[in-house]
Structures are given as C-alpha cells and as structure tokens.
Design a protein around this motif. Structure first.
Motif, PDB file in Angstrom:
ATOM      1  N   ARG A  45       7.679 -18.666  21.059  1.00  0.00           N
ATOM      2  CA  ARG A  45       6.277 -18.512  21.465  1.00  0.00           C
ATOM      3  C   ARG A  45       6.164 -18.289  22.961  1.00  0.00           C
ATOM      4  O   ARG A  45       5.373 -17.448  23.426  1.00  0.00           O
ATOM      5  CB  ARG A  45       5.470 -19.757  21.057  1.00  0.00           C
TER       6      ARG A  45
ATOM      7  N   ASN B 211       2.737  -6.341  27.232  1.00  0.00           N
ATOM      8  CA  ASN B 211       2.072  -7.651  27.142  1.00  0.00           C
ATOM      9  C   ASN B 211       1.742  -8.253  28.498  1.00  0.00           C
ATOM     10  O   ASN B 211       1.372  -9.422  28.580  1.00  0.00           O
ATOM     11  CB  ASN B 211       2.943  -8.628  26.355  1.00  0.00           C
TER      12      ASN B 211
ATOM     13  N   ARG C 181       7.147  -0.533  26.839  1.00  0.00           N
ATOM     14  CA  ARG C 181       7.041  -1.621  25.860  1.00  0.00           C
ATOM     15  C   ARG C 181       7.179  -2.982  26.548  1.00  0.00           C
ATOM     16  O   ARG C 181       6.455  -3.930  26.235  1.00  0.00           O
ATOM     17  CB  ARG C 181       8.133  -1.469  24.803  1.00  0.00           C
TER      18      ARG C 181
ATOM     19  N   GLU D 126       0.472  -5.173  18.857  1.00  0.00           N
ATOM     20  CA  GLU D 126      -0.020  -5.387  17.494  1.00  0.00           C
ATOM     21  C   GLU D 126       0.359  -6.774  16.970  1.00  0.00           C
ATOM     22  O   GLU D 126      -0.398  -7.388  16.219  1.00  0.00           O
ATOM     23  CB  GLU D 126       0.520  -4.289  16.574  1.00  0.00           C
ATOM     24  N   LEU D 127       1.526  -7.253  17.380  1.00  0.00           N
ATOM     25  CA  LEU D 127       1.940  -8.592  16.963  1.00  0.00           C
ATOM     26  C   LEU D 127       0.996  -9.664  17.502  1.00  0.00           C
ATOM     27  O   LEU D 127       0.865 -10.733  16.914  1.00  0.00           O
ATOM     28  CB  LEU D 127       3.378  -8.880  17.431  1.00  0.00           C
ATOM     29  N   ARG D 128       0.361  -9.350  18.599  1.00  0.00           N
ATOM     30  CA  ARG D 128      -0.595 -10.296  19.194  1.00  0.00           C
ATOM     31  C   ARG D 128      -2.031 -10.003  18.776  1.00  0.00           C
ATOM     32  O   ARG D 128      -2.965 -10.655  19.239  1.00  0.00           O
ATOM     33  CB  ARG D 128      -0.478 -10.265  20.718  1.00  0.00           C
ATOM     34  N   GLY D 129      -2.216  -9.009  17.906  1.00  0.00           N
ATOM     35  CA  GLY D 129      -3.549  -8.707  17.392  1.00  0.00           C
ATOM     36  C   GLY D 129      -4.465  -8.022  18.383  1.00  0.00           C
ATOM     37  O   GLY D 129      -5.697  -8.126  18.278  1.00  0.00           O
TER      38      GLY D 129
ATOM     39  N   ASN E 266       7.160 -14.729  23.670  1.00  0.00           N
ATOM     40  CA  ASN E 266       6.162 -13.766  23.213  1.00  0.00           C
ATOM     41  C   ASN E 266       4.956 -13.702  24.133  1.00  0.00           C
ATOM     42  O   ASN E 266       4.339 -12.640  24.297  1.00  0.00           O
ATOM     43  CB  ASN E 266       5.702 -14.113  21.786  1.00  0.00           C
ATOM     44  N   GLU E 267       4.624 -14.830  24.741  1.00  0.00           N
ATOM     45  CA  GLU E 267       3.432 -14.901  25.583  1.00  0.00           C
ATOM     46  C   GLU E 267       3.695 -14.550  27.045  1.00  0.00           C
ATOM     47  O   GLU E 267       2.773 -14.144  27.754  1.00  0.00           O
ATOM     48  CB  GLU E 267       2.843 -16.313  25.509  1.00  0.00           C
TER      49      GLU E 267
ATOM     50  N   VAL F  76       4.190  -2.156  19.468  1.00  0.00           N
ATOM     51  CA  VAL F  76       4.638  -3.228  18.578  1.00  0.00           C
ATOM     52  C   VAL F  76       4.263  -4.615  19.122  1.00  0.00           C
ATOM     53  O   VAL F  76       3.655  -5.428  18.410  1.00  0.00           O
ATOM     54  CB  VAL F  76       6.152  -3.139  18.302  1.00  0.00           C
ATOM     55  N   PRO F  77       4.600  -4.942  20.388  1.00  0.00           N
ATOM     56  CA  PRO F  77       4.249  -6.291  20.879  1.00  0.00           C
ATOM     57  C   PRO F  77       2.746  -6.523  20.959  1.00  0.00           C
ATOM     58  O   PRO F  77       2.280  -7.658  20.809  1.00  0.00           O
ATOM     59  CB  PRO F  77       4.904  -6.353  22.262  1.00  0.00           C
TER      60      PRO F  77
END
Length: 225
Positions: free
Chosen positions: A82, A159, A155, A112-115, A85-86, A109-110
């Motif tokens: 987590r 984020n 990529r 979309e994984l986080r909405g 990812n953040e 991709v990253p």
C-alpha cells in the motif's frame, strides 16, 4: 529539509548453500524530499539489493528503513505494498511494459488501479510530455528501446509519487538515447518535486545528482555531496 528516506545501520545476509553471503553491511544514509541521489558501485556491490530494501520489496536482517515517515519494519507485506502504491514510482533497466497493452494503456494502469476517473486524459498528457503524443496507440514491440523507456517514465510519474526508484534506467540504451532519457528523468523529477534514487554504474549520471554513495562489497566506501 525533511527526509523522505532514512536508512540506518542496514545489513542483509542471504544463505548460499552452506554459507552466509553478507550483501550489505551497516549501511546508513538519508534522502531529503525532492533530492536526487545516486547509489553507485561495481557489479555485486549490493546496489540493487539496497534499492529493493529501500522500496520495501524485501525485508532487512538488521537496521531500520523509514520511507515516507513509515518504518518499513513495522509493516507487513500488504502494508508495504500500500505504501508503494501510494507513494513510490519505479523505472527499470528492462522497461517492464506489458506487451499486450498500448503505450497509453501501460501509462494509465497505475491510475486505473487507484480509480482515477480521467486516467486516459492524464495518460495522454504524460505521453505528450515525454514526446510520444503520436505513439500512444503503439504496442511496446512497435517502439524503440528509448521510446519504451519514455513510456516507462510516464507510467512511473503517473501517480505523482513522492519518491522514484530507478534501477540502471539507461543500462539498455545507447549513449545518445540514454542521455535524452536522463534529461527527461531529471526534468520530470524537478517538475513534480519527486525525490529520485538512482542505482547506476555510470559515474557521469551519478555526478548529475545532488548526492551519491559508492558501495563496495556491501559497505559505503564514499559519500559525495
């Protein structure tokens, strides 16, 4: 200036047959927020192992690692995932793009994984920044090595990570292309205020960073900056 990464008295040993292989020995350093930092040294010096530990991809035997104000020792595998990812971005020597996805799809991709709702628009903006606006629909196999690494950079910054780890980011590129990728990496890093930690054997690249350490046989041999 606050520290985004703090490594204290870090050691790592692997079991090799009947023997213990001491890969890292009492390594200590800090990286400030927004700072660029290089880890250099010959093959087998422990560079990539150190990078993996700092990113929480592996666990330590001794010592502490604080990443984004969290002690990695206190987190389980899910907790470290987590945190990555953040807060963390990655760039690898071999690009690690998904071959069945287009350049744009790889970048988002990253997101979309986080909405993220407007992931596609953000992805297109990032591809434009790395000079691939017209190549967003191409698959990795249709791109040169330099173009693939540009996609990987887009990529990695998608984020807006607090820290980015780059493992030999120009290792598979020719000198001219590698220099362009380095310039782009530092440009995006400065624009987003991201801390940057680069593992490299390229001393010229290391000299471009604010600080660097040189490893030899798992120990810090020299600190610059």
């Amino acid at each position: 200036m606050s520290k985004i990464l703090k490594v204290q008295n870090l050691s790592k040993t692997y079991r090799s047959g009947e023997h213990d292989l001491n890969v890292l020995n009492n390594v200590t350093f800090e990286v400030a927020r927004g700072e660029t930092f290089a880890i250099v040294g010959p093959s087998g010096s422990g560079k990539t192992t150190l990078l993996g530990l700092c990113a929480g991809l592996d666990t330590t035997d001794a010592g502490e690692i604080w990443l984004c104000d969290r002690n990695l020792f206190d987190l389980d595998e899910d907790g470290r995932a987590r945190l990555r990812n953040e807060n963390v971005g990655f760039v690898f020597q071999d690009f690690q793009l998904l071959p069945t996805l287009t350049a744009l799809e790889n970048v988002i991709v990253p997101l979309e994984l986080r909405g993220i709702r407007n992931a596609s628009e953000q992805g297109k903006e990032l591809l434009a920044k790395v000079g691939l606006k017209e190549r967003s629909g191409h698959y990795p196999s249709q791109l040169s090595g330099g173009e693939q690494q540009r996609v990987a950079l887009a990529r990695a910054f998608a984020n807006k990570p607090s820290i980015l780890f780059a493992d030999e980011p120009t290792g598979n590129l020719d000198d001219e292309t590698g220099t362009k990728i380095e310039d782009l990496l530092f440009e995006l890093n400065k624009e987003q205020g991201t801390a940057l930690v680069i593992v490299t054997h390229d001393l010229d690249l290391a000299r471009k960073t604010d600080k660097s350490i040189r490893l030899r046989s798992g120990k810090i041999e020299e600190t610059v900056g």
